[in-house]
Scaffold this active site. Sequence first.
Site, PDB file in Angstrom:
ATOM      1  N   ASP A 194      -9.968   0.964  13.332  1.00  0.00           N
ATOM      2  CA  ASP A 194     -10.023   0.748  11.880  1.00  0.00           C
ATOM      3  C   ASP A 194     -10.511  -0.665  11.572  1.00  0.00           C
ATOM      4  O   ASP A 194      -9.903  -1.389  10.781  1.00  0.00           O
ATOM      5  CB  ASP A 194      -8.658   0.994  11.244  1.00  0.00           C
ATOM      6  CG  ASP A 194      -8.757   1.231   9.727  1.00  0.00           C
ATOM      7  OD1 ASP A 194      -9.869   1.544   9.257  1.00  0.00           O
ATOM      8  OD2 ASP A 194      -7.733   1.104   9.037  1.00  0.00           O
ATOM      9  N   LYS A 229       6.597  -6.609   7.739  1.00  0.00           N
ATOM     10  CA  LYS A 229       5.994  -5.378   7.227  1.00  0.00           C
ATOM     11  C   LYS A 229       7.058  -4.297   7.117  1.00  0.00           C
ATOM     12  O   LYS A 229       7.629  -3.864   8.119  1.00  0.00           O
ATOM     13  CB  LYS A 229       4.855  -4.922   8.148  1.00  0.00           C
ATOM     14  CG  LYS A 229       4.055  -3.744   7.590  1.00  0.00           C
ATOM     15  CD  LYS A 229       2.823  -3.488   8.449  1.00  0.00           C
ATOM     16  CE  LYS A 229       1.940  -2.410   7.873  1.00  0.00           C
ATOM     17  NZ  LYS A 229       0.726  -2.196   8.683  1.00  0.00           N
ATOM     18  N   GLY A 284       0.836  -1.180   0.000  1.00  0.00           N
ATOM     19  CA  GLY A 284       0.000   0.000   0.000  1.00  0.00           C
ATOM     20  C   GLY A 284       0.871   1.229   0.000  1.00  0.00           C
ATOM     21  O   GLY A 284       2.095   1.148  -0.173  1.00  0.00           O
ATOM     22  N   GLY A 285       0.243   2.364   0.197  1.00  0.00           N
ATOM     23  CA  GLY A 285       0.990   3.607   0.115  1.00  0.00           C
ATOM     24  C   GLY A 285       2.028   3.765   1.208  1.00  0.00           C
ATOM     25  O   GLY A 285       3.017   4.475   1.028  1.00  0.00           O
ATOM     26  N   MET A 286       1.817   3.128   2.355  1.00  0.00           N
ATOM     27  CA  MET A 286       2.710   3.338   3.495  1.00  0.00           C
ATOM     28  C   MET A 286       3.454   2.081   3.913  1.00  0.00           C
ATOM     29  O   MET A 286       4.176   2.115   4.906  1.00  0.00           O
ATOM     30  CB  MET A 286       1.904   3.859   4.693  1.00  0.00           C
ATOM     31  CG  MET A 286       1.260   5.211   4.465  1.00  0.00           C
ATOM     32  SD  MET A 286       2.457   6.531   4.181  1.00  0.00           S
ATOM     33  CE  MET A 286       1.346   7.909   3.872  1.00  0.00           C
ATOM     34  N   GLY A 287       3.296   0.979   3.223  1.00  0.00           N
ATOM     35  CA  GLY A 287       3.988  -0.223   3.670  1.00  0.00           C
ATOM     36  C   GLY A 287       3.879  -1.361   2.676  1.00  0.00           C
ATOM     37  O   GLY A 287       2.978  -1.386   1.838  1.00  0.00           O
ATOM     38  N   VAL A 341       4.141  -5.710   2.731  1.00  0.00           N
ATOM     39  CA  VAL A 341       4.246  -6.920   3.546  1.00  0.00           C
ATOM     40  C   VAL A 341       4.931  -8.003   2.722  1.00  0.00           C
ATOM     41  O   VAL A 341       4.532  -8.277   1.580  1.00  0.00           O
ATOM     42  CB  VAL A 341       2.862  -7.400   4.029  1.00  0.00           C
ATOM     43  CG1 VAL A 341       2.999  -8.700   4.828  1.00  0.00           C
ATOM     44  CG2 VAL A 341       2.216  -6.335   4.891  1.00  0.00           C
TER      45      VAL A 341
END
Length: 553
Positions: free
Chosen positions: A195, A98, A78-81, A83
């Site tokens: 979340d 991660k 994703g945009g921030m990480g 896996v």
Amino acid sequence: MRNNGGVPYGADEPTSFVLQPPTRVAPEPTAESAPGPVPAPNPAANPMPNPATELDPDPGTGRLIAGRYRLLGKLGHGGMGTVWRAEDETVGREVAVKEPRVPDHLPERERANVFERMRREARAAARLDHPAVVNVHDVAVVDGQPWIVMELVRGRSLGAALQEGTLGVREAARIGLEVLGALEAAHAAGILHRDVKPDNVLLGPHGRVVLTDFGIAQIEGETNLTATGGFVGSPEYIAPERVLGQRPGPASDLWSLGVVLYAATEGVSPFRRSNTPATLQSVLNSTPAPPASARGPLAEAINGLLDKDPSRRPGADRVRRMLEEAAEPPAPEPTQVVQIAGPGGKGLRVRRTPLLIGLGAVVVAAAVAAYLVFANPFAGPLPDGWKKHHDTDVAATLAAPAGYQRSTPDRTSDKGHWVTYTDWSGSIWIGLTLIKKSEDTSHRIKDSSAAEMYADNDDFKGSGAYELSMPEAPRTDPEETKYHGRQSAENTVVYTTTDSQNPRPREVKIFYYKTSKGDMYKFTISYPGKGDFTARGREVARTAIANLDIDQL
């Protein structure tokens, strides 16, 4: 976090939603079909699972992190990480790692916040001891950036499953119960998840459900990372009090669970709109239509959880009672069992359906000819609270405590023959696997029950069983036995799981039987090796094996 067929570990983006509804609706499961669209794995046929589907090879593949974690392939990003599937070369097991991925254009303060969120995610998950929360093994710091090392949960997200169709009432309630348990454990530890959404719910082996991505969790006593006037989370799952900037509590996470259950049965969030502002307005002002597919106590739970006033939402205890009632399987149709004299004085029995009751002697005689099987001479009276289940796919009748959750293969992806029954806690499970000689093209079946047992025993001694988190060379007790006067075998395996952060003692009892046609049965019962559940697990193993009835010996 977007996932491309592998194992998602939640979205790093603060907002994420896909507007397309599912393409089809899965049928409501019945007592004879799988309880949901996601299959549980075969617990006994092969101790090594198939690897997770990976993305295309990436230049980072093969990199060694912190001197011990070898990156094997991407599982999601994703945009921030990102896996990764990786091997912990120190202990020889696969893990999920991660990696932080922060856009270069972010200011230094925002970059620091991202890294602190990842550290917080690790701390939050590590504080929780619950089977529905992913285990965090380590936080490896590389060039000042935290890489979170986690348990590798093989499966897919609930979000991915819902792209193929909605869930039936029982399966949605079962998954809801597991997520609720994870939230109760988090709330008891002073942690709000903030979340809860389908993409953050993993559907793993043996019916396991795991709540992931505590990256934006609020931990009691820690500084809030959210900027003033802002919020984090996915808009269509955020509780109205959070949209209004009010102080959230456990009821806020329960609201999100209600939206997840609505989406699981109806196919779409009731608050989804074409853009974020419109979605937030619908959270605040729209009254969702009552769920059409959910009914009974599940519909009651959903409607109660989506009350915009958090003080009027049902508490976790009440939600649990409603979901447990919704998850209960329908009562089986009555079956009459007739005992008649058999060879050598042993009992023969016929299972007669209600349609046969009261018919003429010719019809009854035909039923006897069609369904006659030898009664298990080892079986004693079935304990109170147990039920017998005849599973056609494995051609056998199993006994299991009432309330154990049944899982069977998803025929779209799994051609095996197996069934499992699992206690709600996940501590004890029963699994029967049938390997048919007619389908054994690779000639895996050994010449006898004992040979099959000793072959598996050698595998355990050599490399352990990955799916069971078994180390090399566990303590085993193989023995040759008799079943209906024919050769069978049993093995008891005692070991401590390979989880370095939270190793747990386990025992596994495996029963082997090869039929006269050459088919191989493996009957596996797994339970804790120490603690309150050990005696219960051994009792379940003894009773289940004693009451196993194979249709054709």
